[in-house]
Design a protein around this motif. Structure first.
Motif, PDB file in Angstrom:
ATOM      1  N   LYS B 177      17.400  22.740  21.397  1.00 18.83           N
ATOM      2  CA  LYS B 177      18.342  23.158  22.437  1.00 18.83           C
ATOM      3  C   LYS B 177      17.720  24.325  23.208  1.00 18.83           C
ATOM      4  O   LYS B 177      17.903  24.477  24.395  1.00 18.83           O
ATOM      5  CB  LYS B 177      19.640  23.623  21.755  1.00 18.83           C
ATOM      6  CG  LYS B 177      20.899  23.318  22.532  1.00 18.83           C
ATOM      7  CD  LYS B 177      22.106  23.749  21.726  1.00 18.83           C
ATOM      8  CE  LYS B 177      22.864  22.516  21.286  1.00 18.83           C
ATOM      9  NZ  LYS B 177      24.078  22.853  20.529  1.00 18.83           N
ATOM     10  N   GLN B 218      15.198  17.465  17.784  1.00 21.48           N
ATOM     11  CA  GLN B 218      16.145  17.021  18.823  1.00 21.48           C
ATOM     12  C   GLN B 218      17.436  16.507  18.190  1.00 21.48           C
ATOM     13  O   GLN B 218      18.534  16.817  18.641  1.00 21.48           O
ATOM     14  CB  GLN B 218      15.533  15.878  19.649  1.00 21.48           C
ATOM     15  CG  GLN B 218      14.572  16.327  20.722  1.00 21.48           C
ATOM     16  CD  GLN B 218      14.102  15.148  21.567  1.00 21.48           C
ATOM     17  OE1 GLN B 218      13.918  14.030  21.048  1.00 21.48           O
ATOM     18  NE2 GLN B 218      13.896  15.379  22.846  1.00 21.48           N
ATOM     19  N   LYS B 222      21.514  18.153  18.334  1.00 15.90           N
ATOM     20  CA  LYS B 222      22.667  17.433  18.905  1.00 15.90           C
ATOM     21  C   LYS B 222      23.947  17.730  18.141  1.00 15.90           C
ATOM     22  O   LYS B 222      25.050  17.504  18.617  1.00 15.90           O
ATOM     23  CB  LYS B 222      22.394  15.927  18.907  1.00 15.90           C
ATOM     24  CG  LYS B 222      21.510  15.533  20.068  1.00 15.90           C
ATOM     25  CD  LYS B 222      21.434  14.032  20.231  1.00 15.90           C
ATOM     26  CE  LYS B 222      20.413  13.697  21.313  1.00 15.90           C
ATOM     27  NZ  LYS B 222      19.472  12.686  20.891  1.00 15.90           N
ATOM     28  N   GLU B 223      23.805  18.204  16.904  1.00 14.41           N
ATOM     29  CA  GLU B 223      25.005  18.480  16.101  1.00 14.41           C
ATOM     30  C   GLU B 223      25.693  19.742  16.618  1.00 14.41           C
ATOM     31  O   GLU B 223      25.043  20.656  17.115  1.00 14.41           O
ATOM     32  CB  GLU B 223      24.615  18.649  14.630  1.00 14.41           C
ATOM     33  CG  GLU B 223      23.959  17.389  14.090  1.00 14.41           C
ATOM     34  CD  GLU B 223      23.984  17.311  12.582  1.00 14.41           C
ATOM     35  OE1 GLU B 223      24.986  17.737  11.975  1.00 14.41           O
ATOM     36  OE2 GLU B 223      22.998  16.820  12.016  1.00 14.41           O
TER      37      GLU B 223
END
Lengths: 116, 229
Positions: B177, B218, B222-223
């Motif tokens: 991120k 990646q 996403k969590e």
């Protein structure tokens, strides 16, 4: 004649100074790279150990360090744990240190364990 | 009168510059972050730096993340920068000395936008980073997890979820991120090329496995970790 006696004395002074510098560099390297797992006192209880599957070696223990030759220690620092059939958690530091720095670290480790 | 106008307009230009991202960087960030190179060449020099180098921030960070984080910063390195200065001996093991950690300053939304813009202009030398180095596509993230934790032992120093993993390095569950994938590939391939004295070793990871690690990072990013904390 006088000159001849000053030069050896200067050389000795210089080598004492140089070895002090090397020792402090080895200590800085030990702190910067080894403390994170082997701990501030070298006892194997670094800040990272809580979730580790294999305990880092206690560098202060003559028992656990005495069985390792200088060549083994050099190899494990340079090439990592797998190179001497130990844990992958000990990474290879060959990309970080020169061979000379690794030799100085081996000397430093011998001081920590007070063993050969 | 002419002179007065000239002086007034110069003053106005000066105050406009003060709100500019570069000026904020110099005033508020330079105390802890290196804004120009090179990276620390010795261990004592590294210890003098109180935050990550920013002179290649534009090749490292993601623009939208920078802007959001500067408004609402949260700790990325559990043991601060540099960990050596923020640990203390504990009963069982060394502990993070929380009393030595200071929170990152908070920027206003406007300043954060300006600073992020100024940071994104600071690029790494072309030989350090290659656009498109991360291939993405259908690489397996779960194999990447095995490479990361089992084969390479990276979690010895990095948290892979809040409160799980090592503490000396930055947490990696939001790494993708925060950082550009091409930077992650380049850094994992040769950390010393970026920062010669970084406590992160070069694991000589095979190229295909570097790709898998970044794919795994990646997936981790996403969590929704804020919700899970």
């Amino acid at each position: 004649m006088k000159k001849n006696s000053i030069f050896p004395a200067l050389l000795i002074l210089l080598s004492v100074f140089a070895s002090a510098v090397w020792a402090s560099e080895a200590e800085d390297n030990y702190k910067n790279f080894c403390w994170q797992c082997h701990g501030m006192t070298g006892n194997g209880m670094g800040v990272n150990v809580q979730d580790m599957s294999v305990q880092p070696r206690d560098h202060t223990s003559a028992k656990s360090m005495g069985g390792r030759s200088d060549a083994d220690l050099f190899k494990v620092i340079k090439e990592g744990g797998l190179a001497i059939d130990k844990s992958v958690l000990m990474p290879p530091w060959g990309g970080t240190f020169s061979d000379e720095e690794i030799h100085d670290l081996v000397t430093y480790l011998r001081k920590l364990c007070q063993c050969r | 009168m002419k002179h007065f106008v000239l002086i007034a307009s110069l003053m106005a230009t000066g105050s406009a510059l003060a709100t500019d991202g570069d000026a904020i960087l110099e005033q508020r960030c330079a105390g802890c972050h290196a804004l120009s190179g090179p990276a620390a060449q010795s261990v004592p020099e590294l210890w003098k730096r109180k935050g990550p180098d920013l002179f290649y921030a534009g090749s490292k960070y993601k623009d939208n993340w920078l802007e959001k984080w500067l408004v609402k910063p949260r700790r990325i390195r559990p043991a601060g920068y540099h960990y050596v200065q923020h640990i203390k001996p504990g009963k069982k093991r060394d502990m993070v000395d929380m009393s030595t950690l200071t929170p990152h300053p908070v920027l206003s939304a406007e300043d954060a936008e300006d600073v992020a813009e100024a940071l994104m202009k600071r690029k790494a030398p072309a030989d350090l980073i290659t656009k498109g180095d991360f291939k993405g596509g259908s690489i397996s993230a779960s194999f990447g997890e095995m490479v990361f934790s089992t084969f390479n032992g990276c979690m010895a120093c990095h948290e892979i979820e809040p409160n799980f993993g090592g503490l000396s390095g930055p947490e990696v569950y939001t790494a993708a991120k925060r950082m550009q994938e091409d930077y992650l590939v380049s850094y994992i391939r040769n950390p010393q090329a970026w920062n010669p004295k970084t406590p992160m070793p070069n694991k000589h990871t095979a190229e295909q496995n570097i790709q898998k690690i970044v794919r795994y990072l990646q997936a981790l990013a996403k969590e929704n970790w804020d919700e899970k904390k």
